[in-house]
Each structure stands twice: as C-alpha cells, then as structure tokens.
Scaffold this active site. Structure first.
Site: not given
Ligand code: ADQ
Length: 459
Positions: A157, A361
């Site tokens: 990921h 990311d």
């Molecule tokens: P993450 O690094 O966790 O994931 P991201 O892809 O942005 O990053 O996913 C975060 C998720 O958590 C989103 O669905 C967002 O809505 C939710 N989220 C974040 N902050 C929140 C909050 N305060 N309250 C509620 N929900 C919140 C890892 C990798 C990424 C990749 C994903 C999926 O680092 O690059 O996109 O996996 O493969």
C-alpha cells in the site's frame, strides 16, 4: 469453476461492524462481496510469546475473521520497530529517520514465521491468499517453507523504495527471496513498479517480459493496481451529510481549506501549515477569511519520529494563529481525533479546497474521497502533491511541489479564486478518473490477475 476461498492477511483487522481507514475499508468491501477468511493482528498484547499462541475466531459473518496476539516484545520489535521505524521511513524515502536494530529485524522475521505457521493450519487446497503491506514481506517465503503451494498475492500500500536507498536496509539481500515467493506483487503506481523492477534486476532477478520476473527457480509478476474508493457510497454520504459544515460555525463568506491525514511525517503537514501561513500573509485582499481545518489523529506515538512531528505542528500552529488570529477567527484549526466517515464526507463537500500534500504516499485516498464528495454544480478544488501516488491519475488537480511553501500558497490562492467553469471541468475529469479505478475495479482486477496464475505446484 470453484474459485476456492479468499484468505486475506493484513496487520490490522477490523473488529467493528463498520470499519474506517483506507486499507481496512477496501478489504472489508472485497471480502463482503466474495466471502472468505480474514486473518490479522488482534491489537491485544500479551506478556509472553507462550500466551500468544494460536488463532482466535472473532467473527463468522459476513466472512470469517481470525486474529492472533503479539507479545510485548513482538509488538516492539515487529510493529513499532522493524515495520514502522525501519521499513516505513525507508519506503517513504526518509533514510535519515531509519532505525537499524538487528534484534528488531530478527523479531520481524520470527513473527512472520509464526504467523505463517498459523495460516498454514487454515489454508485448504484451492484457496487464494492475499497478503497486505510491509508488515508481511517475508510471509510467502515462510509459507513456502511450510509446503504451502497455493497462489499467494501481495499488495504493497505504500511506495516501493528508491533502489538507491536500499543499501540502508541491512536485510536487503533477503528481499528478492521474500518478494519472489509471492506469485503476484501489486503496487500502487507505475513509478513503484519501475523501482521494484530496477531493484530486483540489480539483485539477481531476471526480467522475462512485461513485469514477469524470475529469481532462482520461481517466476512471479509485478504490476500496478492503483487502489480506489467506493465512489457511490461517498457521493451519497456527502449528499446526506451536506450540513456537517455547520458544526464549524464559519462566518458568512469564510473560505474553508481542508486537510485530513493520519499524523505522519510522510504527509507533509509542517510544510502545509507553513504554506497556509504564507498564503494568508500574501493574500490579495486582507478581507478574505480562509480557515485551514486540519484533521490529524495521532498514530504510532510510541515511535519517536511521530512525537517529534506532533510537537513541530503545534509550534507552527501557534505561530500562524498568534500572528494572524482575530477575535472571531482562528486561521488554523487543528483537530486531533477521528471523525465519523459521514461527517467527514459532509466536511469535504463544504470545503472550498482540500490540501493533499504528502512528501511521499502510496496512493492517498483522501484525495479521491474529496473529489467524490463534491457538488458537481459548485465543486471545491483539489490541491495535490506530485509525490502522492494519486498524482499519476488525478492530473486535473492543482499539482504542487509540497516542499515549496510559496508554490503551495499560490495554489491555495488560485483554488480560492478559480472561476466556476474551470472548477467544474477539472472536477468532471477527476470524477471520471476515480470512477475508472474505484474499489470494486481494484479488487476485481487484482484478484483476476492472481487467480490467473498457475498454482506453483502445477508449474
Ligand atoms: P494511509 O496512510 O492511512 O493509508 P490514506 O490513503 O489517505 O492514508 O487513507 C486514510 C483513510 O483514513 C481515508 O479513508 C480517510 O478518510 C481516513 N481518515 C484519515 N483521517 C481520518 C480522521 N481524522 N477521521 C476519520 N477518518 C480518517 C495507506 C497508504 C496510502 C494508501 C492507503 C490505501 O499510506 O498511501 O492510499 O494505505 O492503500
């Protein structure tokens, strides 16, 4: 033809009925659709490894879920140590933050070995395994040693490291054996695929054709499968919670710029806050009131680099607010807790712009969620870092170099003054891009590619 069961392995496993978080939501949806088994870490820590033996069944519906415990020592060495203080910084191009600890490296491999033993007891002939993320790089090799011949897929990921950073990893020589024990390695972007192919080619693997490689006697494939979101679910949540913004009590005409991230040094938050401060100092009209609402719940606080980033953010927030705030206006609002997904969807919709400015990311799902949540008739503007995996697909966003606060500040200005027709046309192309590779596409395409592999035993 019977497809066999899908067995998903990931570090986190949801215990709640409606889980949140990028990876977890994606897998939950996949298993709900196809049925199967999910195996993951319970999050429960036991004193010694003897107490951590075995799998516990935590749910049977809508699919079976089993979890394993970690001992205190394993949690430290496997999770906080090797996974999050060695691999995470390396894979996010931050070798300056990388910890080298041979005990943690050993424990990481031992946990993978132990988990492989637990999985081997559950696997039946014909099952297809789908292993997730950097916590389990050696898992397939450990399963193969136990005689498991089923198809095993892997999805990373996070970004694949730059090959030139690899010498910082003492265990790099093991990596080709770890990776080649999988049948299919899924990565987020074409850039990741090219990094992985380069690294493996330089380390004894042979490139056959189009992402197919050979190492020792095993052939395996590397390809990109950009992860997506459930677009329709987000559209609906945003429409039904369009009034979430009212919680903010913004004054009439106040512009809202939103940031939503786990608190992580890879997300570029200090640079983002500095850019917002710069935008405010140079905004064309001092009457404009724009508020940056940053939602960033802390994560991995037991890892030192994560405590440092928290302190750094608090300092910048204090400085910007100290210089700019008025009696009735706080320019940076910083919320350190999780927000319900529906409320979040409504906040995305209310926002005039969203800052997704990571330094590195894998994909970044917030960028896609923001796009899905917009009202197409009057959409907000996505400001996106070149270094988010999503940048390969979402080039209709305002692209920025997150290291340059001046450039990001100008993008904020451009976003907040963008004519309606331009916002609409950019939004239309972004919507098309996120629909093309939504979450259903991702699981379907990945699993079809894995299913198409011949079981290694039949080679
Ligand atoms: P993450 O690094 O966790 O994931 P991201 O892809 O942005 O990053 O996913 C975060 C998720 O958590 C989103 O669905 C967002 O809505 C939710 N989220 C974040 N902050 C929140 C909050 N305060 N309250 C509620 N929900 C919140 C890892 C990798 C990424 C990749 C994903 C999926 O680092 O690059 O996109 O996996 O493969």
């Amino acid at each position: 033809m019977d497809q066999g069961r899908l067995i998903v392995v990931s570090n986190r496993i949801p215990t709640e009925a409606a889980p949140s978080g990028g990876l977890v939501v994606a897998l939950h949806d996949a298993l709900k659709e196809r049925g199967g088994v999910w195996i993951g870490n319970s999050g429960k820590r036991v004193a010694t490894q003897e107490e951590a033996q075995g799998l516990t069944r935590i749910a049977q519906e809508p699919y079976e879920r089993y979890c394993f415990d970690l001992s205190e020592e394993e949690h430290q060495g496997f999770y906080l140590g090797y996974a999050n203080a060695t691999l995470w910084p390396l894979f996010h191009h931050r070798t300056d933050l990388l910890a080298v600890d041979p005990d943690e490296a050993r424990i990481y491999r031992e946990v993978n070995d132990r988990v492989a033993g637990l999985i081997a007891e559950v696997v039946r002939p014909g099952d297809v395994l789908w292993v997730h993320d950097y916590h389990f790089l050696p898992l397939a090799e450990a399963l193969r040693r136990r005689g498991v011949t089923n198809r095993i897929g892997f999805f990373l990921h996070i970004p694949f490291p730059n090959p030139s950073d690899m010498p910082a990893l003492s265990e790099r020589k093991l990596m080709p054996g770890w990776l080649s024990s999988f049948d299919l390695i899924g990565l987020q972007t074409r850039r990741d695929v090219s990094n992985a192919l380069d690294f493996l080619r330089d380390n004894g693997a042979e490139l056959l054709l189009r992402g197919k490689m050979k190492f020792d006697s095993r052939t395996f494939e590397i390809a990109s499968f950009p992860i997506g979101i459930d677009v329709d679910a987000f559209v609906e949540a945003a429409e039904t919670h369009a009034d979430s913004g009212e919680h903010l009590r913004l004054s009439p005409g106040e512009r809202l710029v939103l940031g939503v991230d786990r608190l992580d040094y890879s997300k570029g938050l200090p640079q983002r806050f500095a850019a917002f401060g710069e935008y405010l100092s140079h905004r064309p009209d001092p009457q404009i009131r724009a508020t940056l609402l940053q939602i960033a719940p802390p994560s991995r606080e037991d890892v030192e680099a994560y405590r440092d980033i928290r302190q750094e953010l608090e300092t910048i927030t204090g400085r910007v607010n100290g210089e700019m705030a008025e009696l009735d206006w706080t320019p940076i609002r910083y919320i350190r807790r999780n927000i319900e997904r529906e409320i979040l969807a409504g906040l995305y919709r209310r926002a005039d712009a969203c800052l997704v400015t990571p330094l590195a990311d894998g994909m970044n799902l917030v960028a896609k969620e923001f796009v899905a949540a917009q009202d197409g008739a009057d959409p907000g503007v996505l400001i996106l870092s070149h270094f988010a995996g999503a940048a390969e697909q979402l080039d209709a966003a305002l692209m920025v170099n997150p290291y340059d606060p001046g450039e990001t500040a100008r993008a904020i200005d451009q976003a907040l003054s963008m004519p309606l027709h331009e916002r609409q046309s950019r939004h239309l192309s972004l919507m098309q891009a996120i629909r093309e590779t939504d979450i259903a596409w991702w699981t379907r395409t990945y699993l079809a590619a894995l299913q198409a592999k011949t079981e290694p035993s039949n080679d």
